[in-house]
Scaffold this active site. Structure first.
Site, PDB file in Angstrom:
ATOM      1  N   HIS A   1      -2.385  -4.640   2.386  1.00 57.44           N
ATOM      2  CA  HIS A   1      -3.565  -4.601   3.135  1.00 57.44           C
ATOM      3  C   HIS A   1      -3.536  -4.250   4.647  1.00 57.44           C
ATOM      4  CE1 HIS A   1      -7.919  -4.440   3.155  1.00 57.44           C
ATOM      5  NE2 HIS A   1      -7.894  -5.922   3.643  1.00 57.44           N
TER       6      HIS A   1
ATOM      7  N   HIS B   1      -1.095   4.578  -0.505  1.00 60.59           N
ATOM      8  CA  HIS B   1      -2.153   5.341   0.184  1.00 60.59           C
ATOM      9  C   HIS B   1      -1.924   6.878  -0.091  1.00 60.59           C
ATOM     10  CE1 HIS B   1      -5.432   2.648   1.756  1.00 60.59           C
ATOM     11  NE2 HIS B   1      -4.447   1.905   2.176  1.00 60.59           N
TER      12      HIS B   1
ATOM     13  N   ASN C   1      -8.510  -2.754  -2.190  1.00 60.81           N
ATOM     14  CA  ASN C   1      -9.960  -2.544  -1.847  1.00 60.81           C
ATOM     15  C   ASN C   1     -10.451  -1.015  -1.583  1.00 60.81           C
ATOM     16  OD1 ASN C   1      -8.220  -2.596   0.619  1.00 60.81           O
ATOM     17  ND2 ASN C   1     -10.012  -1.871   1.738  1.00 60.81           N
ATOM     18  N   HIS C   2      -9.178  -0.308  -1.636  1.00 65.89           N
ATOM     19  CA  HIS C   2      -9.365   1.297  -1.915  1.00 65.89           C
ATOM     20  C   HIS C   2      -9.372   1.715  -3.410  1.00 65.89           C
ATOM     21  CE1 HIS C   2      -9.279   3.045   1.909  1.00 65.89           C
ATOM     22  NE2 HIS C   2      -8.959   1.877   2.274  1.00 65.89           N
TER      23      HIS C   2
ATOM     24  N   ASP D   1      -4.000  -0.275  -3.477  1.00 63.90           N
ATOM     25  CA  ASP D   1      -4.237   0.641  -2.364  1.00 63.90           C
ATOM     26  C   ASP D   1      -3.342   1.892  -2.710  1.00 63.90           C
ATOM     27  OD1 ASP D   1      -6.409  -0.798  -1.454  1.00 63.90           O
ATOM     28  OD2 ASP D   1      -5.687  -0.626   0.684  1.00 63.90           O
TER      29      ASP D   1
ATOM     30  N   ASP E   1       0.876  -1.243  -0.016  1.00 59.57           N
ATOM     31  CA  ASP E   1       0.026   0.055  -0.098  1.00 59.57           C
ATOM     32  C   ASP E   1       0.861   1.263  -0.132  1.00 59.57           C
ATOM     33  OD1 ASP E   1      -1.268  -2.304   0.970  1.00 59.57           O
ATOM     34  OD2 ASP E   1      -2.826  -1.208   1.912  1.00 59.57           O
TER      35      ASP E   1
ATOM     36  N   HIS F   1      -3.635  -8.453  -3.156  1.00 59.70           N
ATOM     37  CA  HIS F   1      -3.670  -7.137  -2.071  1.00 59.70           C
ATOM     38  C   HIS F   1      -4.258  -7.820  -0.829  1.00 59.70           C
ATOM     39  CE1 HIS F   1      -4.097  -3.427  -0.491  1.00 59.70           C
ATOM     40  NE2 HIS F   1      -5.252  -3.783  -0.031  1.00 59.70           N
TER      41      HIS F   1
END
Length: 556
Positions: A485, A302, A361-362, A329, A300, A410
């Site tokens: 994740h 982010h 998932n994002h 992500d 990730d 992920h």
């Protein structure tokens, strides 16, 4: 009497543990806080405060399913304990379950009628629910939705439609009804607001009349001009023709570093070219690393653009000889998510084999709406890019296999045994993630230390043990699972007897977790993981979640 003394001793020790947990929480050591609250609960399981406090710590770790369970238990112990409803409502909000959250905050308001904080949060929750109802009312069935990407031709400066769907008369009336619902909530019934309500109702009549006519006369199908012309005074990075070059990418990175935006024309070009490449890929991508070559897997990011630049400083820019896989992500939470995604997409355009991208998932509408990416894109580019990114995210592959040995995904594994790589290849991924099934589990699941399977601490997906990992690897002739994740203190964690590695590449996550970041380098042919850790670097004074929804920032 001895029994009472033991009970008093347990209660006293539980309070000591609660204080230690509170101190750990203040130091952002949320996992430690959860352990200490759990010890307190084991000594005194009928104290609602312990459960509410642990729920708050779970929320900080994005373990919303566990937070909801703890909030519910606190309410069971003491139905008049407002913090139980408060913590559970906050977890529901973070999961996008606004209607459930609204019920809890209404109860908080009922228990604490004079609490201004409770009033403020209830109003924000009401706004979120009304917005959700409005969006549901005007939403277009998938079968009627037009691709916004197909409507854009960045080569034709100054032309191209700007809407991805045509509203129907039913949609027009539904939208107006939803707006009326919003007015009912916010106008109330006081006489002082009746004039405003009447005026607004009149405006709604005009709106319905306008939409009713325009839905038939072609108004919504006519082109809106896209602002694609590059102004003479624009001094930023430019793409000459259709080829994204390394020189362009380097210039773009320098501009981003100095908080300068890329022109919309080139943003369109990068995103649309990336979409075409991603659409052609299978849901499970096989990667071949030649003997003597290496390959890097990152977790990730982010929206932490300056930490992404640091990865490239440490490990080199993506190229054919220095390929990367970014494992989902890319966006949300960090406030430089647009810079991150355009950087990754630009490298993909420059050299498709230099960078591989997996869905997290994002990379979904529901997450982007809550955690900041949608707001950031709307602020830095335009509304049409919100729709465009949503389409492109649906094209991202779900998993990768490197040299037939390493499975990279992920989230994690599945609620059933016997899932083969061919089953993953067969997933129709061109959609928003469902709430159950293989695609959901690939994006959301987490490992657990105990064998077997258990409920997800997030409230979506599941938790799976080392025996599940072992069987999956054996049945598919694989050696290792790499997933992301989850925040890890050292940037990574090796679990399940060395058969599973979590890698997370956003150090000091959200400017408060204090964790390291990590990436993994694999050398062919043995494909043994070499883990590199790194610390956070400074970034401009823009806080994480700066573009997130107001109600979520209130609980951060």
């Amino acid at each position: 009497m001895p029994g009472m003394e033991a009970e008093n001793s347990n209660a006293s020790r539980a309070e000591e543990l609660k204080q230690l947990a509170n101190e750990a929480f203040k130091g952002h050591k949320y996992s430690q806080a959860i352990d200490l609250y759990t010890q307190a609960i084991e000594l005194n399981g009928e104290n609602a405060v312990y459960y509410a406090n642990r729920a708050f710590a779970h929320t900080k770790l994005e373990e919303y399913g566990s937070a909801i369970q703890d909030g519910t238990r606190a309410i069971e112990i003491d139905p008049r304990y407002s913090k139980g409803y408060y913590r559970r409502g906050a977890a529901y909000l973070a999961m996008g379950k606004f209607k459930d959250a609204l019920k809890d905050f209404q109860q908080v308001k009922k228990l604490c009628p004079n609490d201004p904080d409770a009033t403020k949060k209830l109003k924000e929750c009401e706004k979120a629910v009304m917005k959700l109802k409005f969006e549901e009312a005007i939403s277009v069935p998938e079968s009627q939705r037009r691709s916004v990407a197909d409507s854009i031709d960045y080569r034709s400066v100054g032309s191209g439609p700007g809407s991805s769907y045509v509203p129907t008369k039913t949609t027009a009336v539904s939208a107006a009804a939803a707006l009326m619902g919003v007015l009912v909530v916010y106008m109330g019934t006081k006489a002082a607001t009746m004039v405003a309500a009447a005026a607004s109702a009149a405006l709604l009549v005009v709106l319905i009349t306008f939409l009713w006519g325009r839905c038939s006369d072609g108004f919504f199908t006519k082109s809106r001009t896209l602002e694609l012309e590059v102004e003479p005074q624009y001094a930023g990075a430019r793409i000459e023709g259709d080829v994204v070059t390394l020189d362009f990418v380097k210039k773009m990175l320098d501009d981003f570093k100095n908080q300068k935006n890329l022109h919309k024309r080139y943003a369109y070009q990068i995103v649309l070219q990336t979409r075409e490449m991603l659409r052609a890929l299978p849901s499970l991508v096989d990667i071949v690393v030649p003997e003597g070559k290496h390959f890097t897997v990152c977790g990730d990011v982010h929206g932490q653009f300056y930490d992404l630049l640091n990865i490239f400083e440490l490990n080199g820019l993506p190229s054919e000889d220095n390929p990367y896989l970014f494992n989902g992500d890319f966006v949300d939470r960090g406030s430089f998510s647009l810079e991150v995604i355009l950087t990754l997409f630009a490298f993909k355009c420059m050299c498709p084999s230099a960078i591989h991208l997996a869905r997290g998932n994002h990379e979904s509408k529901s997450m982007n709406k809550i955690y900041g990416f949608e707001g950031e894109v709307r602020s830095k580019l335009s509304e049409i890019f919100v729709e465009l990114f949503a389409e492109v995210f649906c094209c991202l592959p779900l998993a990768h296999v490197i040299n037939e040995k390493v499975f990279v995904v992920h989230g994690g594994l599945f609620s059933v045994d016997g899932v083969k790589l061919s089953d993953i290849r067969a997933i129709d991924r061109f959609c928003e993630p469902p709430e159950e099934g293989l695609m959901c589990e690939l994006l959301w699941s987490d490992p657990q230390p105990q064998p077997g399977r258990g409920p997800s601490k997030r409230g979506v997906g599941l938790s799976f043990g080392g025996d599940v990992t072992k069987r999956f690897l054996q049945e598919n002739n694989l050696d290792l699972v790499v997933r992301s994740h989850e925040v890890k203190d050292e940037g990574y964690e090796i679990e399940h007897d060395g058969k599973l590695i979590t890698v997370f590449s956003a150090p000091n996550y959200c400017d408060q977790m204090g964790n390291k970041g990590a990436f993994i380098r694999f050398e062919a042919p043995d494909m043994k993981p070499n883990i590199v850790t790194f610390s956070a670097v400074p970034h401009p004074d823009v806080k994480p979640m700066a573009y997130a929804n107001n109600f979520l920032r209130m609980f951060s």
